[in-house]
Scaffold this motif. Structure first.
Motif, PDB file in Angstrom:
ATOM      1  N   PRO A   1       0.798  -1.228   0.000  1.00  0.00           N
ATOM      2  CA  PRO A   1       0.000   0.000   0.000  1.00  0.00           C
ATOM      3  C   PRO A   1       0.830   1.276   0.000  1.00  0.00           C
ATOM      4  O   PRO A   1       0.268   2.364  -0.024  1.00  0.00           O
ATOM      5  N   LYS A   2       2.176   1.122   0.033  1.00  0.00           N
ATOM      6  CA  LYS A   2       3.020   2.319  -0.056  1.00  0.00           C
ATOM      7  C   LYS A   2       4.309   1.946  -0.764  1.00  0.00           C
ATOM      8  O   LYS A   2       4.633   0.767  -0.914  1.00  0.00           O
ATOM      9  N   PRO A   3       5.058   2.936  -1.242  1.00  0.00           N
ATOM     10  CA  PRO A   3       6.295   2.657  -1.984  1.00  0.00           C
ATOM     11  C   PRO A   3       7.249   1.755  -1.195  1.00  0.00           C
ATOM     12  O   PRO A   3       7.409   1.898   0.019  1.00  0.00           O
ATOM     13  N   GLY A   4       7.838   0.809  -1.910  1.00  0.00           N
ATOM     14  CA  GLY A   4       8.800  -0.103  -1.308  1.00  0.00           C
ATOM     15  C   GLY A   4       8.217  -1.395  -0.776  1.00  0.00           C
ATOM     16  O   GLY A   4       8.949  -2.306  -0.417  1.00  0.00           O
ATOM     17  N   ILE A   5       6.889  -1.497  -0.718  1.00  0.00           N
ATOM     18  CA  ILE A   5       6.227  -2.707  -0.228  1.00  0.00           C
ATOM     19  C   ILE A   5       5.808  -3.550  -1.429  1.00  0.00           C
ATOM     20  O   ILE A   5       5.224  -3.039  -2.387  1.00  0.00           O
ATOM     21  N   LEU A   6       6.093  -4.846  -1.371  1.00  0.00           N
ATOM     22  CA  LEU A   6       5.610  -5.788  -2.374  1.00  0.00           C
ATOM     23  C   LEU A   6       4.472  -6.569  -1.744  1.00  0.00           C
ATOM     24  O   LEU A   6       4.671  -7.326  -0.801  1.00  0.00           O
ATOM     25  N   PHE A   7       3.267  -6.350  -2.246  1.00  0.00           N
ATOM     26  CA  PHE A   7       2.049  -6.935  -1.683  1.00  0.00           C
ATOM     27  C   PHE A   7       1.720  -8.224  -2.422  1.00  0.00           C
ATOM     28  O   PHE A   7       1.692  -8.251  -3.647  1.00  0.00           O
ATOM     29  N   TYR A   8       1.464  -9.287  -1.657  1.00  0.00           N
ATOM     30  CA  TYR A   8       1.053 -10.565  -2.242  1.00  0.00           C
ATOM     31  C   TYR A   8      -0.460 -10.656  -2.144  1.00  0.00           C
ATOM     32  O   TYR A   8      -1.024 -10.765  -1.066  1.00  0.00           O
ATOM     33  N   ASP A   9      -1.111 -10.610  -3.298  1.00  0.00           N
ATOM     34  CA  ASP A   9      -2.561 -10.492  -3.417  1.00  0.00           C
ATOM     35  C   ASP A   9      -3.193 -11.855  -3.643  1.00  0.00           C
ATOM     36  O   ASP A   9      -2.959 -12.502  -4.671  1.00  0.00           O
ATOM     37  N   ILE A  10      -4.040 -12.293  -2.684  1.00  0.00           N
ATOM     38  CA  ILE A  10      -4.705 -13.597  -2.833  1.00  0.00           C
ATOM     39  C   ILE A  10      -6.009 -13.519  -3.623  1.00  0.00           C
ATOM     40  O   ILE A  10      -6.633 -14.546  -3.857  1.00  0.00           O
TER      41      ILE A  10
END
Length: 171
Positions: free
Chosen positions: A14-23
Motif C-alpha cells: 500500500p506504499k512505496p517499497g512494499i511488495l504486496f502478495y494479493d490472494i
C-alpha cells in the motif's frame, strides 16, 4: 499445483517499497482455491482443533471455508469496535503505538483447542496478539497457519505455538 502461480505480486502497495502478495487472484481460481483449502486442512489436522479463529479480514477468507471443510466452528478476531455485543480485548505494541484485537465474549469454550488462521504471516505481531487473546479467555491454542509466510521478517520467531505455512517468500 504450484499455488504461487495464482498469487499476484503488486509492487509499491500500500506504499512505496512494499511488495504486496494479493490472494484475490487465488480466490478467483476455484481449483487453486480448493487445493489451498485442502492443503491447509492437511497442515492443521495435527493440531487437532475444536475451533478455528480467523484474523480480520483475510483470515476470515482462510478460516471460514477451512472450518466448513473440517466440520468445525469458526470465530472472528477483529479490530477494536468491529464486533457487536460484549467483547474481550487484547492490546499489543506496534513499532509506533498500540493496536487492539477482540473476540466476542463467550466465543471460546474454556479449554477448547483453537487454531488461528490468516492469509499471511509477516512480522508475527497480530498472530502473536491473537494467541494471547485466546489464552486470556481460556482457549488452548494448539497451532497457527497461513497461506503465505514472509520468512525474511522472522514472524515465526515471535510465536510459541506450532505454525505451518503453505508458501514461503524469502524477499
Amino acid at each position: 499445483m504450484n499455488l504461487k502461480e495464482h498469487i499476484r505480486s503488486v509492487p509499491d502497495f500500500p506504499k512505496p517499497g512494499i511488495l504486496f502478495y494479493d490472494i484475490s487472484t487465488l480466490l478467483e481460481h476455484p481449483v487453486a482455491w480448493k487445493v489451498t483449502v485442502e492443503r491447509l486442512a492437511e497442515a492443521i489436522r495435527p493440531f487437532k482443533p475444536d475451533l478455528l479463529a480467523g484474523i480480520e479480514s483475510r483470515g476470515f477468507l482462510t478460516a471460514a471455508p477451512l472450518a466448513l471443510e473440517l466440520g468445525l466452528g469458526f470465530i472472528m478476531i477483529r479490530k477494536k469496535g468491529k464486533l457487536p455485543g460484549p467483547t474481550v480485548p487484547y492490546t499489543y505494541d506496534l513499532e509506533y503505538g498500540t493496536d487492539t484485537v477482540e473476540i466476542q465474549e463467550g466465543a471460546v469454550p474454556p479449554g477448547a483447542r483453537v487454531v488461528i488462521l490468516d492469509d499471511l504471516l509477516a512480522t508475527g505481531g497480530t498472530l502473536n496478539a491473537s494467541v494471547h487473546l485466546l489464552r486470556k479467555v481460556g482457549g488452548n491454542v494448539t497451532g497457527g497457519a497461513c497461506i503465505m509466510e514472509l520468512t525474511f521478517l522472522k514472524g515465526r520467531d515471535k510465536l510459541d505455538i506450532p505454525f505451518a505455512s503453505l508458501l514461503q517468500y524469502d524477499e
